[in-house]
Write an enzyme that holds these catalytic residues in place. Structure first.
Site, PDB file in Angstrom:
ATOM      1  N   CYS A 101      -1.019  -9.020  22.588  1.00  0.00           N
ATOM      2  CA  CYS A 101      -1.761  -8.657  21.368  1.00  0.00           C
ATOM      3  C   CYS A 101      -1.206  -9.481  20.215  1.00  0.00           C
ATOM      4  CB  CYS A 101      -1.639  -7.170  21.058  1.00  0.00           C
ATOM      5  SG  CYS A 101      -2.349  -6.751  19.437  1.00  0.00           S
ATOM      6  N   LYS A 139      -4.715   7.020   9.998  1.00  0.00           N
ATOM      7  CA  LYS A 139      -3.417   6.628   9.472  1.00  0.00           C
ATOM      8  C   LYS A 139      -3.582   5.409   8.562  1.00  0.00           C
ATOM      9  CE  LYS A 139      -1.444   3.135  12.440  1.00  0.00           C
ATOM     10  NZ  LYS A 139      -0.577   2.688  13.471  1.00  0.00           N
ATOM     11  N   HIS A 186      -4.181  -1.911  17.107  1.00  0.00           N
ATOM     12  CA  HIS A 186      -4.991  -2.898  16.401  1.00  0.00           C
ATOM     13  C   HIS A 186      -6.471  -2.852  16.748  1.00  0.00           C
ATOM     14  CE1 HIS A 186      -0.878  -4.436  15.966  1.00  0.00           C
ATOM     15  NE2 HIS A 186      -1.294  -4.653  14.756  1.00  0.00           N
ATOM     16  N   CYS A 206       0.279  -7.160  17.466  1.00  0.00           N
ATOM     17  CA  CYS A 206       1.617  -6.632  17.773  1.00  0.00           C
ATOM     18  C   CYS A 206       2.638  -7.755  17.950  1.00  0.00           C
ATOM     19  CB  CYS A 206       1.609  -5.819  19.066  1.00  0.00           C
ATOM     20  SG  CYS A 206       0.601  -4.349  19.005  1.00  0.00           S
ATOM     21  N   HIS A 211       0.834  -1.196   0.000  1.00  0.00           N
ATOM     22  CA  HIS A 211       0.000   0.000   0.000  1.00  0.00           C
ATOM     23  C   HIS A 211       0.872   1.250   0.000  1.00  0.00           C
ATOM     24  CE1 HIS A 211       0.935   0.584   4.201  1.00  0.00           C
ATOM     25  NE2 HIS A 211       0.382  -0.568   4.559  1.00  0.00           N
ATOM     26  N   HIS A 268       4.087   1.278   2.408  1.00  0.00           N
ATOM     27  CA  HIS A 268       5.215   0.486   1.882  1.00  0.00           C
ATOM     28  C   HIS A 268       5.838   1.206   0.693  1.00  0.00           C
ATOM     29  CE1 HIS A 268       2.248  -2.907   3.017  1.00  0.00           C
ATOM     30  NE2 HIS A 268       3.194  -2.957   3.948  1.00  0.00           N
ATOM     31  N   CYS A 306      -5.912  -2.882  22.185  1.00  0.00           N
ATOM     32  CA  CYS A 306      -4.609  -2.491  21.670  1.00  0.00           C
ATOM     33  C   CYS A 306      -4.766  -1.198  20.875  1.00  0.00           C
ATOM     34  CB  CYS A 306      -4.035  -3.581  20.760  1.00  0.00           C
ATOM     35  SG  CYS A 306      -2.604  -3.004  19.825  1.00  0.00           S
ATOM     36  N   LYS A 312      -1.316  -1.169   7.844  1.00  0.00           N
ATOM     37  CA  LYS A 312      -1.624  -2.463   7.256  1.00  0.00           C
ATOM     38  C   LYS A 312      -2.730  -3.170   8.018  1.00  0.00           C
ATOM     39  CE  LYS A 312       2.450  -4.285   9.614  1.00  0.00           C
ATOM     40  NZ  LYS A 312       3.798  -4.804   9.422  1.00  0.00           N
TER      41      LYS A 312
HETATM   42 ZN   LIG Z   1      -1.627  -4.660  18.760  1.00  0.00          ZN
END
Ligand SMILES: [Zn+2]
Length: 519
Positions: A127, A299, A147, A130, A19, A22, A144, A302
């Site tokens: 998580c 933001k 996430h 993570c 995306h 990257h 998290c 991914k």
């Molecule tokens: Zn996380």
């Protein structure tokens, strides 16, 4: 021996398609490698994929396939994407590569033998996104922060790298090498992480029991465990240039420039230097940290799934235009916004109206008033001397900006030369001068000045917009590719030879209409 330059992108995790995030990191690395190569330096660019860990196993289970198959599918997708977009990497590394496994195991053994790894029970909130246990700071309302999912309660015996033993050395090293982490704000962030109040803790869990996760590199000192992903992933930067004993390692490692997004500052700014110190390897030359691309004020990550595909951008606008936007729009280190109307505005203002217009006017008039060849200039007047001086100043500025990682300023400077040349052309108005017996003699000088300014522009653009640069040079009758070690020479005024056949060609960057829905 020529100077060396080694640039890396992070290895991308194989759970998402390439995306905008990257693509930006990769384009910056590619631009730097091309630029330094043109300065005559020996260059190496490394990119690749990070393939181990819980998440890949999760995806494989969901799809009823193997983690190998998932990893290979995405690794190929990344590699094909960069190939299609003309990214000139020297190695595409995968953490499943056999030489990487050997290097990771030798480093683990070395750190273990030095007594820097300990085995103990740990309990905490973990998580899966993570791939680590979270601290209070990593969570918002029990989820998290990155996430937006609830961590799991986990307790297990694992191996821990005692990285905290290296914190005071690291803080001192960063204080003494103020541009090691740049821009400055990220240096300060890392220093804050190293302070006791940060709650970071001095122990990094580096293992997972195989009974839960067998997709990884086995610990050389305990075959019931595999290596935890960050410890495995970061080492790719060493494997990529032949650690520990190949000659490339000696050449390139001291010249290493890591390019990363700010979301992975902690592993690169804290874990990685401590790991390197533990094995007695020098630090990379710089850790270069950029911000996020915002889409609709969120933001681009991914994990959140709002993606801008570089292949889609290539099909819609041409990759050179997208690449220009990324490098021109983001102030390296700060966040930036992406939207298609913003992209279109940039294409129209800078590439179509400014650069494209200068190319087409210069070459059309060379065709009409100089028989389609680069004319022989007469004596320079003040107006021409100004363009020559501007070109020399811009070449120096571009060098300074690229070396200080300010691609946006470098492009701004190059477009300043184009702008200045367009204004010069308007003042000289060769289309009128050619019909005026008093001024007709000035026309070859005017057109030569524009052609020469365009040649230098194309040389300076070559690392940023390689295809566009080559196209401009070939329309000026210069077909051979730019040679290495020649940037300095090639930007000298007056190198363009008279008599070279020029080509008018179609518009370099046609104006793009703003789509109805975004008006
Ligand atoms: Zn996380």
């Amino acid at each position: 021996m020529s100077e060396a330059f080694y640039v890396t992108t992070p290895i991308y995790y194989v759970n998402a398609e390439p995306h905008i995030g990257h693509t930006y990191t990769t384009v910056v690395a590619d631009m730097l490698a091309r630029y330094h190569r043109l300065r005559g330096e020996q260059c190496f660019m490394l990119t690749g994929t990070d393939e181990h860990g819980d998440k890949i196993l999760e995806v494989a289970r969901e799809r009823g396939t193997t983690p190998e198959a998932v990893a290979t599918e995405y690794a190929q997708l990344f590699q094909q994407t960069w190939d299609q977009l003309g990214i000139q990497y020297d190695r595409f590394i995968r953490t499943t590569d056999p030489d990487h496994r050997v290097v990771v195991q030798s480093i683990l053994q070395k750190v273990y033998d030095a007594g820097e790894i300990e085995f103990k029970e740990y309990e905490g909130l973990y998580c899966v996104g993570c791939e680590r246990f979270l601290t209070d700071r990593d969570m918002v309302d029990g989820l998290c922060r990155d996430h937006e999912r609830a961590p799991e309660n986990r307790s297990e015996s694992n191996y821990f790298f005692k990285m905290g033993d290296h914190f005071s050395w690291l803080a001192e090293t960063i204080e003494n090498n103020p541009d090691f982490i740049r821009p400055e704000r990220y240096r300060n962030e890392v220093l804050a992480m190293l302070s006791e109040e940060s709650g970071l803790g001095g122990e990094l869990c580096i293992s997972r029991p195989k009974e839960r996760l067998d997709w990884g590199i086995e610990l050389p000192f305990d075959d019931r465990y595999v290596c935890y992903v960050w410890f495995d992933a970061l080492i790719n930067y060493l494997t990529g240039v032949g650690y520990p004993d190949q000659s490339e390692f000696e050449t390139f490692w001291p010249a290493a420039e890591h390019i990363i997004g700010k979301d992975i500052l902690k592993p690169h700014g804290v874990f990685w230097p401590c790991m390197l110190h533990a094995i007695g390897a020098p630090l990379p030359r710089h850790l270069n940290v950029h911000g996020f691309w915002n889409l609709d004020n969120r933001k681009v990550s991914k994990s959140l799934g709002n993606l801008i595909s570089p292949i889609a951008m290539d099909e819609r606008y041409g990759f050179e235009a997208f690449r220009y936007f990324l490098l021109r729009e983001m102030v390296f280190g700060q966040d930036s916004s992406f939207s298609e109307p913003l992209l279109i505005a940039r294409i129209n203002a800078d590439l179509a109206n400014n650069l494209g217009n200068l190319v087409s006017r210069t070459l059309n008039m060379t065709n009409r008033f100089a028989d389609g060849v680069v004319p022989t200039p007469g004596a320079q007047e003040e107006a021409e001397a100004v363009i020559e001086k501007t070109a020399a100043r811009v070449a120096a500025e571009v060098d300074e900006h690229v070396l200080s990682l300010r691609p946006q300023r470098a492009l701004e400077s190059i477009m300043g030369l184009v702008d200045e040349t367009n204004r010069y052309l308007e003042r000289r108005e060769p289309w009128k001068a050619a019909k005026d017996p008093d001024r007709a003699g000035q026309v070859p000088t005017t057109l030569y000045t524009c052609c020469e300014s365009l040649r230098i522009t194309a040389v300076l653009l070559s690392a940023f917009l390689p295809k566009t640069s080559q196209e401009i040079l070939s329309r000026l009758g210069l077909d051979s590719p730019l040679e290495e070690a020649s940037l300095h020479d090639l930007t000298r005024w007056g190198l363009l030879q008279s008599g070279l056949p020029t080509v008018k060609g179609p518009p370099l960057f046609p104006r793009v209409d703003v789509p109805e829905e975004s008006k």
